[in-house]
Motif scaffolding. Structure first.
Motif, PDB file in Angstrom:
ATOM      1  N   TRP A  97       0.839  -1.206   0.000  1.00 32.49           N
ATOM      2  CA  TRP A  97       0.000   0.000   0.000  1.00 32.49           C
ATOM      3  C   TRP A  97       0.871   1.252   0.000  1.00 32.49           C
ATOM      4  O   TRP A  97       0.581   2.232  -0.697  1.00 32.49           O
ATOM      5  N   ALA A  98       1.948   1.225   0.791  1.00 29.60           N
ATOM      6  CA  ALA A  98       2.816   2.403   0.900  1.00 29.60           C
ATOM      7  C   ALA A  98       3.446   2.769  -0.444  1.00 29.60           C
ATOM      8  O   ALA A  98       3.658   3.945  -0.741  1.00 29.60           O
ATOM      9  N   THR A  99       3.754   1.770  -1.262  1.00 32.14           N
ATOM     10  CA  THR A  99       4.394   2.053  -2.552  1.00 32.14           C
ATOM     11  C   THR A  99       3.398   2.537  -3.597  1.00 32.14           C
ATOM     12  O   THR A  99       3.806   3.054  -4.643  1.00 32.14           O
ATOM     13  N   ARG A 100       2.098   2.392  -3.316  1.00 30.85           N
ATOM     14  CA  ARG A 100       1.088   2.764  -4.323  1.00 30.85           C
ATOM     15  C   ARG A 100       0.374   4.071  -4.019  1.00 30.85           C
ATOM     16  O   ARG A 100      -0.169   4.697  -4.932  1.00 30.85           O
ATOM     17  N   VAL A 101       0.339   4.481  -2.749  1.00 28.85           N
ATOM     18  CA  VAL A 101      -0.441   5.665  -2.412  1.00 28.85           C
ATOM     19  C   VAL A 101       0.308   6.933  -2.817  1.00 28.85           C
ATOM     20  O   VAL A 101       1.540   6.934  -2.936  1.00 28.85           O
ATOM     21  N   HIS A 102      -0.435   8.013  -2.999  1.00 28.67           N
ATOM     22  CA  HIS A 102       0.156   9.308  -3.335  1.00 28.67           C
ATOM     23  C   HIS A 102       0.998   9.798  -2.167  1.00 28.67           C
ATOM     24  O   HIS A 102       0.704   9.520  -0.998  1.00 28.67           O
ATOM     25  N   ALA A 103       2.067  10.537  -2.478  1.00 27.07           N
ATOM     26  CA  ALA A 103       2.988  11.007  -1.438  1.00 27.07           C
ATOM     27  C   ALA A 103       2.281  11.800  -0.344  1.00 27.07           C
ATOM     28  O   ALA A 103       2.540  11.618   0.849  1.00 27.07           O
ATOM     29  N   THR A 104       1.352  12.679  -0.744  1.00 29.17           N
ATOM     30  CA  THR A 104       0.626  13.482   0.249  1.00 29.17           C
ATOM     31  C   THR A 104      -0.174  12.592   1.186  1.00 29.17           C
ATOM     32  O   THR A 104      -0.208  12.813   2.405  1.00 29.17           O
ATOM     33  N   THR A 105      -0.797  11.576   0.630  1.00 28.78           N
ATOM     34  CA  THR A 105      -1.575  10.641   1.447  1.00 28.78           C
ATOM     35  C   THR A 105      -0.674   9.891   2.414  1.00 28.78           C
ATOM     36  O   THR A 105      -1.029   9.685   3.584  1.00 28.78           O
ATOM     37  N   LEU A 106       0.506   9.489   1.947  1.00 29.21           N
ATOM     38  CA  LEU A 106       1.428   8.755   2.813  1.00 29.21           C
ATOM     39  C   LEU A 106       1.908   9.634   3.963  1.00 29.21           C
ATOM     40  O   LEU A 106       2.015   9.169   5.098  1.00 29.21           O
ATOM     41  N   TYR A 107       2.196  10.902   3.697  1.00 29.33           N
ATOM     42  CA  TYR A 107       2.580  11.813   4.776  1.00 29.33           C
ATOM     43  C   TYR A 107       1.477  11.864   5.836  1.00 29.33           C
ATOM     44  O   TYR A 107       1.753  11.851   7.044  1.00 29.33           O
ATOM     45  N   ARG A 108       0.234  11.953   5.394  1.00 29.94           N
ATOM     46  CA  ARG A 108      -0.876  12.047   6.346  1.00 29.94           C
ATOM     47  C   ARG A 108      -1.082  10.753   7.115  1.00 29.94           C
ATOM     48  O   ARG A 108      -1.389  10.774   8.321  1.00 29.94           O
ATOM     49  N   ILE A 109      -0.900   9.617   6.435  1.00 26.13           N
ATOM     50  CA  ILE A 109      -0.997   8.330   7.126  1.00 26.13           C
ATOM     51  C   ILE A 109       0.071   8.240   8.204  1.00 26.13           C
ATOM     52  O   ILE A 109      -0.190   7.819   9.345  1.00 26.13           O
TER      53      ILE A 109
END
Length: 268
Positions: free
Chosen positions: A103-115
């Protein structure tokens, strides 16, 4: 003017930063990865996914180094006697680590920062509410305990993969509260569970092109890992000096501030 990535990633800064973060982790019996991640993103200016991969690599080094030192306090025989608990949690955590890394490799960078920011807030809450929990009577052995163990392992595996941490901050309360184990034994079992869980997540990350960050920053990774191990040892020695009533809120506050900065970083 903000420093460039090349100037902010010098080996001395990595050694010092690793030592400080390792000491923070050593004070609460962890590897410090939850504190290292904000450092990698903020001070060393790694992108979110790169920071998680670097954090995962250093977490592997720290946990592997911690196992033989821990064996002095908790004999290997005591750990092996609880192999069924290890297997129960691994049944969920290995799957969770693989899926979480994917999941981490597929999500948008902004989304990963928020996660990452949300999970740091969650870890801060666990530090405040669950780290010093006394061992209750465990659930009766049977399907309910096993199902809860697999479910908890899965969730911990996902969180560990998304943050690049060993997961001890979640595994230790789970082992204490769900299985009624002594906290020292729980710490050793958490290391045993963390190692294969991290290897699975690390293997999944190796399939992504961002994995090249380790080759490009091999010196920084090695030096910061050495600093983290040294700092963790120092933090462990300081543990008896600082009372938990002061320490845990302080460390939770650091995580909350880091979470806020990372959330804002994802908006820039």
């Amino acid at each position: 003017m903000a420093p460039s990535a090349s100037t902010s990633r010098n080996p001395l800064a990595a050694l010092g930063g690793g030592a400080v973060i390792g000491a923070l982790g050593g004070l609460i019996g962890l590897g410090g990865a939850e504190f290292r991640l904000p450092l990698l993103i903020g001070a060393f200016r790694f992108a979110a996914l790169q920071a998680v991969i670097v954090n995962k690599a250093m977490s592997l080094v720290v946990v592997t180094a911690a196992l033989p030192f821990r064996a002095r306090a908790v004999p290997l025989g005591a750990v092996l006697a609880h192999w069924s608990i290890v297997a129960n949690l691994l049944a969920g955590s290995l799957v969770g680590a693989w899926l979480g890394a994917g999941w981490a490799t597929r999500v948008h960078a902004t989304t990963l920062y928020r996660i990452i920011a949300v999970l740091l807030v969650f870890i801060a809450t666990v530090l405040l509410l669950g780290h010093d929990a006394a061992a209750p009577a465990p659930l009766p052995n049977g399907p309910v305990q096993s199902i809860l163990g697999v479910a908890a392992g899965f969730a911990i595996g996902v969180v560990a993969a998304l943050l690049g941490v060993a997961g001890g901050e979640l595994l230790i309360p789970t082992l204490v509260l769900l299985f009624g184990l002594d906290i020292k034994l729980a710490g050793s079992l958490a290391l045993v569970i963390s190692l294969p869980t991290m290897v699975v997540g690390f293997t999944r990350y190796s399939r992504d092109r961002s994995f090249v960050v380790l080759a490009e920053n091999r010196t920084l990774v090695l030096v910061m890992a050495i600093g983290s191990i040294i700092g963790a040892g120092i933090g462990g020695q300081l543990l008896g000096i600082m009372p938990s009533a002061v320490l845990l809120p302080l460390l939770a506050g650091i995580l909350l501030l880091s979470a806020a900065k990372i959330w804002r970083h994802g908006q820039s």
